[in-house]
Each structure stands twice: as C-alpha cells, then as structure tokens.
Design an enzyme around this catalytic site. Structure first.
Site, mmCIF file in Angstrom:
data_model
loop_
_atom_site.group_PDB
_atom_site.id
_atom_site.type_symbol
_atom_site.label_atom_id
_atom_site.label_comp_id
_atom_site.label_asym_id
_atom_site.label_seq_id
_atom_site.Cartn_x
_atom_site.Cartn_y
_atom_site.Cartn_z
ATOM 1 N N ARG A 117 1.997 -99.897 -7.854
ATOM 2 C CA ARG A 117 1.429 -100.919 -6.983
ATOM 3 C C ARG A 117 -0.090 -100.792 -6.895
ATOM 4 O O ARG A 117 -0.656 -99.744 -7.165
ATOM 5 C CB ARG A 117 2.026 -100.811 -5.582
ATOM 6 C CG ARG A 117 3.504 -101.170 -5.490
ATOM 7 C CD ARG A 117 4.013 -101.016 -4.068
ATOM 8 N NE ARG A 117 3.920 -99.640 -3.586
ATOM 9 C CZ ARG A 117 2.973 -99.179 -2.798
ATOM 10 N NH1 ARG A 117 2.008 -99.978 -2.367
ATOM 11 N NH2 ARG A 117 2.964 -97.923 -2.418
ATOM 12 N N LYS A 158 7.872 -105.558 -2.946
ATOM 13 C CA LYS A 158 7.153 -105.102 -1.759
ATOM 14 C C LYS A 158 6.441 -106.235 -1.030
ATOM 15 O O LYS A 158 6.180 -106.125 0.168
ATOM 16 C CB LYS A 158 6.157 -104.002 -2.139
ATOM 17 C CG LYS A 158 6.831 -102.682 -2.530
ATOM 18 C CD LYS A 158 7.742 -102.137 -1.433
ATOM 19 C CE LYS A 158 8.314 -100.768 -1.775
ATOM 20 N NZ LYS A 158 9.298 -100.306 -0.763
ATOM 21 N N HIS A 201 11.312 -98.839 6.315
ATOM 22 C CA HIS A 201 11.212 -98.365 4.930
ATOM 23 C C HIS A 201 12.122 -97.146 4.833
ATOM 24 O O HIS A 201 11.691 -96.011 4.999
ATOM 25 C CB HIS A 201 9.762 -98.005 4.603
ATOM 26 C CG HIS A 201 9.553 -97.630 3.171
ATOM 27 N ND1 HIS A 201 8.602 -96.717 2.769
ATOM 28 C CD2 HIS A 201 10.159 -98.052 2.044
ATOM 29 C CE1 HIS A 201 8.647 -96.583 1.457
ATOM 30 N NE2 HIS A 201 9.583 -97.388 0.999
ATOM 31 N N SER A 258 7.722 -92.002 -1.227
ATOM 32 C CA SER A 258 8.161 -91.740 -2.592
ATOM 33 C C SER A 258 8.138 -90.239 -2.887
ATOM 34 O O SER A 258 7.169 -89.546 -2.566
ATOM 35 C CB SER A 258 7.243 -92.471 -3.575
ATOM 36 O OG SER A 258 7.635 -92.229 -4.900
ATOM 37 N N LYS A 260 14.579 -89.919 -0.714
ATOM 38 C CA LYS A 260 15.213 -90.999 0.058
ATOM 39 C C LYS A 260 16.392 -91.623 -0.689
ATOM 40 O O LYS A 260 17.476 -91.791 -0.130
ATOM 41 C CB LYS A 260 14.137 -92.040 0.380
ATOM 42 C CG LYS A 260 14.566 -93.214 1.201
ATOM 43 C CD LYS A 260 13.363 -93.885 1.854
ATOM 44 C CE LYS A 260 12.258 -94.203 0.874
ATOM 45 N NZ LYS A 260 12.565 -95.323 -0.029
ATOM 46 N N THR A 261 16.176 -91.965 -1.958
ATOM 47 C CA THR A 261 17.244 -92.587 -2.741
ATOM 48 C C THR A 261 18.326 -91.570 -3.086
ATOM 49 O O THR A 261 19.528 -91.832 -2.956
ATOM 50 C CB THR A 261 16.664 -93.206 -4.031
ATOM 51 O OG1 THR A 261 15.739 -94.226 -3.677
ATOM 52 C CG2 THR A 261 17.768 -93.797 -4.894
ATOM 53 N N ASP A 309 16.299 -98.597 0.220
ATOM 54 C CA ASP A 309 14.844 -98.667 0.452
ATOM 55 C C ASP A 309 14.392 -99.491 1.651
ATOM 56 O O ASP A 309 13.432 -99.111 2.304
ATOM 57 C CB ASP A 309 14.168 -99.219 -0.807
ATOM 58 C CG ASP A 309 12.671 -98.979 -0.825
ATOM 59 O OD1 ASP A 309 12.242 -97.855 -0.513
ATOM 60 O OD2 ASP A 309 11.925 -99.920 -1.143
ATOM 61 N N ARG A 336 10.888 -96.062 -13.618
ATOM 62 C CA ARG A 336 11.887 -96.563 -12.677
ATOM 63 C C ARG A 336 12.955 -97.402 -13.367
ATOM 64 O O ARG A 336 12.762 -97.881 -14.486
ATOM 65 C CB ARG A 336 11.221 -97.420 -11.592
ATOM 66 C CG ARG A 336 10.384 -96.615 -10.596
ATOM 67 C CD ARG A 336 9.844 -97.496 -9.492
ATOM 68 N NE ARG A 336 9.080 -96.746 -8.524
ATOM 69 C CZ ARG A 336 9.565 -96.232 -7.399
ATOM 70 N NH1 ARG A 336 10.851 -96.388 -7.118
ATOM 71 N NH2 ARG A 336 8.796 -95.573 -6.562
#
Length: 534
Positions: free
Chosen positions: A60, A200, A219, A239, A243-244, A258, A324
């Site tokens: 990003r 996003k 988030h 990141s 989390k995932t 997410d 990704r």
C-alpha cells in the site's frame, strides 16, 4: 440482469462515465481469468491459480491516501492522520481520470461489503485490470444473480493504474493517488497496480460510515466455537503478528481474517474472502492457507515461481516480503457459511514484541484494553525494511491507523462500551521474541501461543492464578497446561535479567511517549494506566 459484455457504457452514466469501450459486467471467475490471460495481465498457475506481479508497488501507499474535505466531513475526520484534498482538486482529478479512460475496456463488479445485510454497503467496482475484478470478487460479497436486476450502487470505486496524477494540478503528493469523496460517494485509485488498495479503500469507507450507527469497525480476524456462534473471539493485530494464522484454528469456525464490525447483534465480516501473506508459508503449520495457493482462481501476488512448472517459491522475497494470496472464504474448510458471530466473549490483541519484554499472554482490565487498543503496538525487525538494524517500535492506533478516518477515541470508546456491555475478556498476546530481543532471543513457539489461546478461549484461564506484571500492571497467568512455566515470565527467560529490566524500562517509556497524544481525550482510569499508576 446486468451480466456480460455491454457496449456502449450506458450503465455507468450515473457518474458521467461515458464514451468507454466494452464494459464487462459481473464476469465470473473463469471469464475473468480468461480475459486476464488474453490481456497478458498474468499467468495461469498450478490448479488454476492466477499469478501476477504488481510492478513498482508491492504494498500500500498510505502517504498517498486522501479524503476530500467537504462541509459534511470536515468536523468528523481525523485530519492529523488523513491527508486532505480540496473539492476543486478532486473534480479536476476526476475529470482527468474519465478523459484518460477514453475508449478503453473496463471491468465492473456489483458487490457489497458487510455480511449483516442491515448494515451492508453496495459497492460498484470499475477496474482497468481484469484480475483486479477477480481479486475483489474474492474479497467482497456477491449479491445473488437475481438481485442484480435491482442492484443500486451506494459507492463507486474506480481503479485506473495507468493514470498518473499531477501533484500540482491534483493537490496530491505523487503520481499515485487514492482519494475518497464521501459526499459524492466516489473513490479513485490511480497510479498503482497493488490490489490491496481496492480492499483497504472499502475498509476505510466502512470505518467512517459504521460508527455513526453505533457499530464498532475492527481491523481484526474472528472465529467462533464449533456449533456455537455465541462463543465468538476477535483477534486485533498489525501485519506479521499472526492475525490470519491464529484465527484459522481447525477446531473453531472462521468468520473472517481481517475486517469486521461489532453491532448490537454481534460480529460480522465485511468481506467474502481472505488476503493472506505467503512468505514462508508452510504446509505443515498452515495447511488450509497453503492449499489455497493451488486452487482455481486464487490470486497469487508477487511470488517468485518456476516459469516452466509454475512451482511457487514460498521463501524467495526478492520481489517483496509482502507476497500474498487472495481467495474466497469457501476455500477454508471450517469457514462460516454466514460470516456472522455473536458478541465477542474474548478480545485478543496481538503484538509481535521484538524487544523480548512482553509475556506471551496477559489479561487486561477494560482501561488497560483501551490503552493497548489506542497504542496498537508491534515492532519492526532488521531485514524487514532497509536501514532497520535493531528493533523499532510501531504504534498504529486501533491496530490500523492508515484505515481510520475518524479520531481514535471514537473507536476506542466504542470498543470499551461493547466490552463493558457484553462482558468480554481482553487478552494481550505477544507472538514476538522470548529469552532476549530480536537477534539474541528466539521467536515465541507457535505451539505455545496456540496452547495459550486455547486455554483462554476454552475458559481454562478463568480458573488460573495470576500475578501482576511489574512493568505494565496487567495480569499474567502463572501456569497453563501444555506451556513451559518459564515462558510465562519473560524476565526469567533472559540470561542477563538486568538487561531485561533495562529493555523493559525502554519499552515502557516508548509506550508512555506515544500515548501522550491521547491524554486530553481519555478519562482518568485510562490515564492512570498510561502514567503507570497501576
């Protein structure tokens, strides 16, 4: 029903988008892949995955995001965190983008964000690249085919990577620009092929719209106990914190990885798919996510692969460490069919502490939860960014500052209200280093982290004995089944415990210095936490 190729582009005239070439409406995955291959946007991989490179931008561009300042938003946007764009500059930019689009072909998807249909937002996506259309078919939700007859977009996203902005003419920072005009219900994304900007930008929009309805935008990832949606847990984290990975527990049902909302009815996913990091992805540790990389229509971004066999190299970060894959939720075997859950019983805040100070798990009071939520701490380590030679703290308020258009206390107060009203238990979990800082200690064993989370979610820790941490004042369990007691006391894992004390004081000071910006917006119990009056 709007489906297939249309010429001319009469169905986009609501935003004066006319004169385009062919418009490909609501193409399904096979046709999108076919179009992308015909246009040489990428290559077909193993199992029918689609392999793409995003060129110059492999992540990003947060400094190139703008919100158009209008009378309706000027008093509600957190301008210290969001760059302004004038209405005149936006109008000029929009006119120039439409002129640039000319008679080229475009892909349109009519989608929506938010699995709770009473709170969802219809999003029309107009993309120059076929694979961006495929990406967002994964990441957002699809109306039923019969619903498309009556579909009315509430917001429109136009993505035109080949357009280069002029900073002087368009009131922006560079030739790349992502700008949101809430009054005109338009989002423009120009000068970057990185697909995450699409996702996003919608998340940022939801983060602006939902608090007005009393909904907490988060988030976070989320899951619930098998057969019991009431037993829901949410996992906040930046990141690299897990989390995932940690929410994809095979013994629980995945709600999403997410972006979620917490309404008066419970938790709900904004999305219809997942966008997982693939660097160092291991089939033994994360078999479900690994398997998606060879499934039909999964989008694989910026991964190195063998040109002949199309075999992916999960350990090659020569293009970027931010490799990704994007895939629909249905590719995860234990994914929820509804993407809905109950009110979270457990709120987990994940951090990767490269300083080796924080314990692997700690229980937080409501005031401490707001303190750590507003702090949003994790850390960069050497090798992740050029010039980083030792751990550097990263504080991203609400665990997602780049996507927060409103002031942080809006989200903080909403979260604390939800926690208090529904009796959630809050945990701080470090997936970082133990036995020393990065370069000296070792990464927290994922087996231990999973055992600690299981103990928290299953209720074992509600009966555990706790001690008060000398540095931050939160509660740390003394013993947990399946976890070495020594890991629970980070000071004891260091060979040089005086060095630990020095490092701990350094980290406390970093937290205190960062939190000074919120002192005029918080109440006394949270101030007490920030001043270490614990």
């Amino acid at each position: 029903m709007i489906f297939g190729r249309v010429n001319p582009s009469s169905r986009l005239e609501d935003h004066k988008i006319t004169g385009l070439g062919n418009i490909y409406y609501n193409y399904l995955e096979p046709d999108l892949i076919g179009a992308a291959l015909e246009r040489r946007e990428g290559k077909l991989g193993i199992g029918g995955a689609f392999l793409v490179s995003t060129g110059k931008f492999t992540g990003r561009s947060p400094k190139d995001k703008h919100i158009v300042i209008t009378s309706g938003v000027k008093d509600t946007v957190w301008w210290e965190n969001n760059a302004q764009m004038s209405q005149d500059a936006f109008d000029t930019l929009y006119a120039d983008v439409i002129a640039h689009m000319g008679d080229k072909d475009y892909f349109v998807q009519d989608l929506y964000a938010g699995s709770d249909r009473e709170l969802s937002v219809n999003i029309r996506l107009v993309t120059e690249l076929a694979w961006h259309s495929l990406f967002m078919r994964h990441l957002l939700l699809h109306p039923a085919r019969c619903e498309l007859d009556h579909y009315i977009p509430e917001y429109t996203v136009i993505n035109c990577p080949s357009f280069r902005a002029d900073p002087e003419r368009h009131d922006c920072r560079s030739s790349t620009v992502i700008t949101m005009n809430i009054e005109k219900k338009l989002i423009l994304i120009c000068g970057t092929e990185y697909a995450g900007e699409n996702k996003k930008s919608v998340f940022t929009l939801m983060n602006y719209l939902l608090p007005e309805k009393g909904v907490m935008a988060m988030h976070c990832s989320a899951n619930h106990a098998a057969g019991n949606p009431v037993d829901t847990a949410v996992f906040f984290g930046l990141s690299g914190t897990g989390k995932t990975t940690l929410s994809a527990d095979p013994h629980r049902v995945l709600i999403g990885d997410d972006e979620h909302g917490w309404s008066d009815r419970g938790a709900f996913n904004f999305e219809g798919g997942c966008y997982a990091k693939t660097i160092n992805l291991n089939a033994d540790v994360e078999p479900e996510i690994f398997s998606t990389t060879s499934k039909f229509a999964t989008v694989i971004e910026n991964m190195v692969f063998d040109n002949e066999t199309k075999q992916l190299d999960f350990y090659d970060d020569s293009l970027t460490a931010n490799t990704r894959c994007a895939y629909p939720m249905k590719y995860i075997s234990n994914a929820s069919e509804t993407s809905l859950g109950g009110h979270p019983k457990n709120v987990i805040m994940l951090t990767c502490d490269a300083f080796g100070v924080l314990p692997p798990i700690a229980r937080l009071s409501p005031a401490q939860a707001m303190y750590h939520f507003l702090s949003g701490f994790t850390s960069k380590v050497a090798g992740t960014e050029r010039g980083v030679k030792e751990p550097e703290p990263t504080f991203s308020t609400c665990f997602g500052a780049p996507f927060m258009p409103r002031r942080p206390e809006v989200y903080g107060n909403l979260l604390r209200d939800k926690i208090s009203r529904h009796g959630a238990t809050c945990w701080l979990v470090s997936t970082g280093w133990t036995g020393g800082a990065y370069g000296q200690g070792r990464r927290m064993p994922i087996k231990a982290t999973r055992a600690l989370l299981t103990a928290a979610l299953d209720g074992e820790l509600s009966e555990a004995e706790f001690r008060k941490d000398a540095n931050f004042g939160f509660q740390i369990p003394i013993t947990v089944t399946g976890v070495d007691d020594k890991l629970l006391d980070p000071r004891s894992t260091w060979d040089n415990q005086k060095a630990y004390d020095t490092q701990a004081q350094k980290l406390v000071n970093m937290f205190t210095e960062n939190f000074a910006q919120y002192m005029s917006y918080i109440d006394e119990d949270v101030k007490a936490v920030s001043l270490r009056a614990v």
